[in-house]
Design a protein around this motif. Structure first.
Motif, PDB file in Angstrom:
ATOM      1  N   ARG A   2       7.196  40.028  18.996  1.00  0.00           N
ATOM      2  CA  ARG A   2       5.778  39.939  18.643  1.00  0.00           C
ATOM      3  C   ARG A   2       4.907  39.804  19.888  1.00  0.00           C
ATOM      4  O   ARG A   2       3.809  40.336  19.938  1.00  0.00           O
ATOM      5  N   ARG A   3       5.424  39.080  20.907  1.00  0.00           N
ATOM      6  CA  ARG A   3       4.642  38.906  22.139  1.00  0.00           C
ATOM      7  C   ARG A   3       4.408  40.248  22.824  1.00  0.00           C
ATOM      8  O   ARG A   3       3.328  40.509  23.345  1.00  0.00           O
ATOM      9  N   ALA A   4       5.448  41.063  22.826  1.00  0.00           N
ATOM     10  CA  ALA A   4       5.315  42.386  23.452  1.00  0.00           C
ATOM     11  C   ALA A   4       4.293  43.224  22.698  1.00  0.00           C
ATOM     12  O   ALA A   4       3.485  43.934  23.311  1.00  0.00           O
ATOM     13  N   THR A   5       4.309  43.141  21.384  1.00  0.00           N
ATOM     14  CA  THR A   5       3.354  43.893  20.570  1.00  0.00           C
ATOM     15  C   THR A   5       1.933  43.436  20.873  1.00  0.00           C
ATOM     16  O   THR A   5       1.030  44.264  21.046  1.00  0.00           O
ATOM     17  N   LEU A   9      -1.007  45.765  22.457  1.00  0.00           N
ATOM     18  CA  LEU A   9      -2.300  45.908  21.771  1.00  0.00           C
ATOM     19  C   LEU A   9      -3.446  45.435  22.674  1.00  0.00           C
ATOM     20  O   LEU A   9      -4.527  46.034  22.673  1.00  0.00           O
ATOM     21  N   ALA A  10      -3.191  44.399  23.459  1.00  0.00           N
ATOM     22  CA  ALA A  10      -4.212  43.918  24.403  1.00  0.00           C
ATOM     23  C   ALA A  10      -4.506  44.983  25.456  1.00  0.00           C
ATOM     24  O   ALA A  10      -5.667  45.158  25.857  1.00  0.00           O
ATOM     25  N   ALA A  32       3.349  50.638  30.209  1.00  0.00           N
ATOM     26  CA  ALA A  32       3.809  49.245  30.216  1.00  0.00           C
ATOM     27  C   ALA A  32       5.065  49.091  29.372  1.00  0.00           C
ATOM     28  O   ALA A  32       6.008  48.394  29.766  1.00  0.00           O
ATOM     29  N   PHE A  33       5.101  49.738  28.226  1.00  0.00           N
ATOM     30  CA  PHE A  33       6.273  49.673  27.354  1.00  0.00           C
ATOM     31  C   PHE A  33       7.504  50.214  28.078  1.00  0.00           C
ATOM     32  O   PHE A  33       8.574  49.604  28.045  1.00  0.00           O
ATOM     33  N   ALA A  34       7.344  51.343  28.745  1.00  0.00           N
ATOM     34  CA  ALA A  34       8.467  51.928  29.492  1.00  0.00           C
ATOM     35  C   ALA A  34       8.951  50.976  30.584  1.00  0.00           C
ATOM     36  O   ALA A  34      10.160  50.797  30.776  1.00  0.00           O
ATOM     37  N   LEU A  35       8.028  50.337  31.275  1.00  0.00           N
ATOM     38  CA  LEU A  35       8.401  49.409  32.336  1.00  0.00           C
ATOM     39  C   LEU A  35       9.015  48.124  31.768  1.00  0.00           C
ATOM     40  O   LEU A  35       9.950  47.568  32.339  1.00  0.00           O
ATOM     41  N   CYS A  36       8.498  47.681  30.636  1.00  0.00           N
ATOM     42  CA  CYS A  36       9.051  46.489  29.985  1.00  0.00           C
ATOM     43  C   CYS A  36      10.473  46.730  29.485  1.00  0.00           C
ATOM     44  O   CYS A  36      11.290  45.801  29.452  1.00  0.00           O
ATOM     45  N   LEU A  37      10.788  47.949  29.119  1.00  0.00           N
ATOM     46  CA  LEU A  37      12.163  48.274  28.716  1.00  0.00           C
ATOM     47  C   LEU A  37      13.133  48.083  29.877  1.00  0.00           C
ATOM     48  O   LEU A  37      14.272  47.649  29.681  1.00  0.00           O
ATOM     49  N   GLY A  97      -1.423  49.782  37.595  1.00  0.00           N
ATOM     50  CA  GLY A  97      -1.232  48.390  37.995  1.00  0.00           C
ATOM     51  C   GLY A  97      -1.261  47.444  36.803  1.00  0.00           C
ATOM     52  O   GLY A  97      -0.514  46.464  36.760  1.00  0.00           O
ATOM     53  N   TRP A  98      -2.119  47.731  35.824  1.00  0.00           N
ATOM     54  CA  TRP A  98      -2.133  46.924  34.602  1.00  0.00           C
ATOM     55  C   TRP A  98      -0.800  47.012  33.875  1.00  0.00           C
ATOM     56  O   TRP A  98      -0.301  46.017  33.336  1.00  0.00           O
ATOM     57  N   ALA A  99      -0.221  48.196  33.841  1.00  0.00           N
ATOM     58  CA  ALA A  99       1.092  48.367  33.206  1.00  0.00           C
ATOM     59  C   ALA A  99       2.162  47.587  33.968  1.00  0.00           C
ATOM     60  O   ALA A  99       3.022  46.935  33.363  1.00  0.00           O
ATOM     61  N   LEU A 100       2.109  47.648  35.285  1.00  0.00           N
ATOM     62  CA  LEU A 100       3.051  46.871  36.105  1.00  0.00           C
ATOM     63  C   LEU A 100       2.867  45.375  35.888  1.00  0.00           C
ATOM     64  O   LEU A 100       3.845  44.623  35.822  1.00  0.00           O
ATOM     65  N   LEU A 101       1.619  44.949  35.777  1.00  0.00           N
ATOM     66  CA  LEU A 101       1.331  43.538  35.542  1.00  0.00           C
ATOM     67  C   LEU A 101       1.935  43.062  34.221  1.00  0.00           C
ATOM     68  O   LEU A 101       2.466  41.954  34.135  1.00  0.00           O
ATOM     69  N   ALA A 102       1.881  43.912  33.211  1.00  0.00           N
ATOM     70  CA  ALA A 102       2.478  43.560  31.918  1.00  0.00           C
ATOM     71  C   ALA A 102       3.990  43.368  32.045  1.00  0.00           C
ATOM     72  O   ALA A 102       4.555  42.405  31.499  1.00  0.00           O
ATOM     73  N   ALA A 103       4.650  44.264  32.765  1.00  0.00           N
ATOM     74  CA  ALA A 103       6.095  44.150  32.958  1.00  0.00           C
ATOM     75  C   ALA A 103       6.427  42.902  33.775  1.00  0.00           C
ATOM     76  O   ALA A 103       7.401  42.200  33.489  1.00  0.00           O
ATOM     77  N   LEU A 104       5.604  42.604  34.772  1.00  0.00           N
ATOM     78  CA  LEU A 104       5.811  41.400  35.576  1.00  0.00           C
ATOM     79  C   LEU A 104       5.631  40.143  34.726  1.00  0.00           C
ATOM     80  O   LEU A 104       6.388  39.178  34.854  1.00  0.00           O
ATOM     81  N   ALA A 105       4.630  40.141  33.859  1.00  0.00           N
ATOM     82  CA  ALA A 105       4.410  39.000  32.960  1.00  0.00           C
ATOM     83  C   ALA A 105       5.619  38.789  32.058  1.00  0.00           C
ATOM     84  O   ALA A 105       6.066  37.651  31.850  1.00  0.00           O
TER      85      ALA A 105
END
Length: 123
Positions: A2-5, A9-10, A32-37, A97-105
């Motif tokens: 749920r956190r990832a979702t 969405l954010a 971000a999804f691809a990087l989070c994977l 960078g926002w996508a990278l930030l999401a993966a870092l978070a």
């Protein structure tokens, strides 16, 4: 999950409000999804051990898959063919960078959870 979702969405809302484009937000979220994977693949290797060690990268096959996925995360928003197939739009370096930030978070949150699990287990 749920956190990832919520995070994705954010990012879509960020695109809508900050960059005046839902399409840009979706493209940032897709990246971000691809990087989070990639983060999830490494984090799932152990329930409590940190990925911040050299042993994390002892699987040559896993490293190649992660590298390939990272390399492909860029063209999905830059090359016309990928953008047509996936419905993405071009994003710039700041948006990437926002996508990278999401993966870092995600990495930091996962590591914090593992740290707590180790502390509870050793208590």
């Amino acid at each position: 999950m749920r956190r990832a979702t919520v995070l994705l969405l954010a990012l879509i809302e960020l695109g809508r409000h900050h960059f005046d484009s839902v399409g840009t937000g979706r493209s940032i979220a897709f990246t971000a999804f691809a990087l989070c994977l990639i983060v999830a693949a490494f984090e799932c290797r152990s329930e409590t051990d940190s990925v911040l060690t050299t042993s994390t990268f002892d699987s040559r096959q896993m490293n190649w898959v992660a590298l390939t996925q990272f390399v492909l995360a860029v063209p999905v928003t830059q090359l016309d063919g990928f953008r047509r197939i996936l419905g993405t739009t071009r994003i710039d370096a700041r948006q990437f960078g926002w996508a990278l930030l999401a993966a870092l978070a995600l990495l930091l949150l996962w590591e914090a959870g593992k740290f707590l699990a180790r502390r509870i287990r050793n208590a």
